[in-house]
Scaffold this active site. Structure first.
Site, PDB file in Angstrom:
ATOM      1  N   SER A 157      22.561  49.537  49.670  1.00  0.00           N
ATOM      2  CA  SER A 157      22.674  48.414  48.878  1.00  0.00           C
ATOM      3  C   SER A 157      23.083  48.535  47.529  1.00  0.00           C
ATOM      4  O   SER A 157      23.330  49.788  47.050  1.00  0.00           O
ATOM      5  CB  SER A 157      21.248  47.924  48.559  1.00  0.00           C
ATOM      6  OG  SER A 157      21.091  46.827  47.656  1.00  0.00           O
ATOM      7  N   TYR A 183      12.123  49.455  46.943  1.00  0.00           N
ATOM      8  CA  TYR A 183      13.662  49.026  47.835  1.00  0.00           C
ATOM      9  C   TYR A 183      14.539  49.905  46.893  1.00  0.00           C
ATOM     10  O   TYR A 183      15.484  50.582  47.690  1.00  0.00           O
ATOM     11  CB  TYR A 183      13.829  47.832  47.851  1.00  0.00           C
ATOM     12  CG  TYR A 183      14.786  47.567  48.587  1.00  0.00           C
ATOM     13  CD1 TYR A 183      14.935  47.115  50.148  1.00  0.00           C
ATOM     14  CD2 TYR A 183      16.131  47.189  48.051  1.00  0.00           C
ATOM     15  CE1 TYR A 183      15.765  46.726  50.814  1.00  0.00           C
ATOM     16  CE2 TYR A 183      17.336  46.768  48.946  1.00  0.00           C
ATOM     17  CZ  TYR A 183      17.007  46.700  50.164  1.00  0.00           C
ATOM     18  OH  TYR A 183      18.406  46.220  50.922  1.00  0.00           O
TER      19      TYR A 183
END
Length: 254
Positions: A143, A157
């Site tokens: 990401s 995350y």
């Protein structure tokens, strides 16, 4: 002949979003695709889409946060096909309560295991098969939060996706002598179901301006089709209408 004819690809998180798009793209290139995720129903839907497109796939559902399950699936792939040429490490998740003030040990464990531990398990399971053939491609969905810590994405995350990037680079450091290549794909905002876990809802208009699952799936296909003597170590893909950039421009005008 399609570029991946005769190859076997294992795609995790293949029931929706980027994983589904990547699985379909790889199958169209001739790969036999093993589809894994926690829920069999969505995987069956992906398999049906691949069949309709003339491709080949097999569903192997399982919870990749459990090392024993990963080992079982990988052994099944080796028994059935004798090889795993491509791993698309795409399984991942996030939670709504992602601020430090909201995190608990249990919720942090869920995010870290779902994004980082599961990816590690899959890598360690397929590398022996790849070493035997002196060939293999591993593609990991990280990401932009795996490069730039993000309060929006949350501490757990961001940390897990940073770990995925580090994992991928260390694979290249050790396994390049075995003909194995690893790539960390770092998408910005992509219109996938994981957006439903955002604390602030995303509108339909906003999703339409984002990168789409098919965009990232096609990038994964391209990486998988590269010749064995080159590797893309890391790549970012973002929507042109980058909401972070747009917000910065608006602040600059105020």
């Amino acid at each position: 002949m399609a570029a991946l004819t005769g190859k076997v690809a294992w795609v995790t998180g293949a029931g929706s979003g980027i994983g589904q798009a990547a699985a379909i793209a790889l199958a169209k290139e001739g790969a036999t695709v093993v589809l894994t995720g926690r829920r069999k129903g969505p995987l069956d839907q992906t398999a049906a889409m691949i069949k309709k497109a003339g491709g080949k796939s097999e569903v192997k559902a399982g919870d990749l946060m459990k090392a024993a399950v990963v080992t079982r699936i990988a052994k099944g792939i080796e028994k059935a096909y004798g090889r795993c040429d491509i791993l698309v490490n795409n399984a991942g998740l996030n939670i709504l309560e992602r601020k430090w003030s909201q995190l608990t040990p249990a919720s942090a464990e869920t995010v870290i295991d779902g994004n980082l531990a599961s990816a590690f398990y899959c890598v360690t399971a397929v590398l022996p098969m790849m070493r035997k053939r002196k060939d293999g491609v591993l593609i990991h969905t990280s990401s932009m939060a795996g490069r730039y810590p993000s309060i929006l994405s949350g501490a757990a995350y961001s940390a897990a996706k940073h770990g995925v990037v580090a994992m991928s680079h260390t694979i290249n450091m050790e396994e390049c002598v075995n003909g194995i290549r690893s790539c960390a794909v770092c998408p910005g905002e992509v219109a996938t179901p994981i957006l439903d876990k955002r604390p602030v809802p995303i509108t339909k208009a906003e999703r339409a301006r984002m990168a789409q699952s098919e965009d990232v799936g096609d990038l994964i296909r391209y990486i998988a089709c590269l010749p064995a003597h080159v590797v893309i170590n890391e790549v970012m893909i973002n929507p042109t209408w980058n909401r972070g950039y747009v917000a910065a421009l608006q602040r600059a005008k105020s």
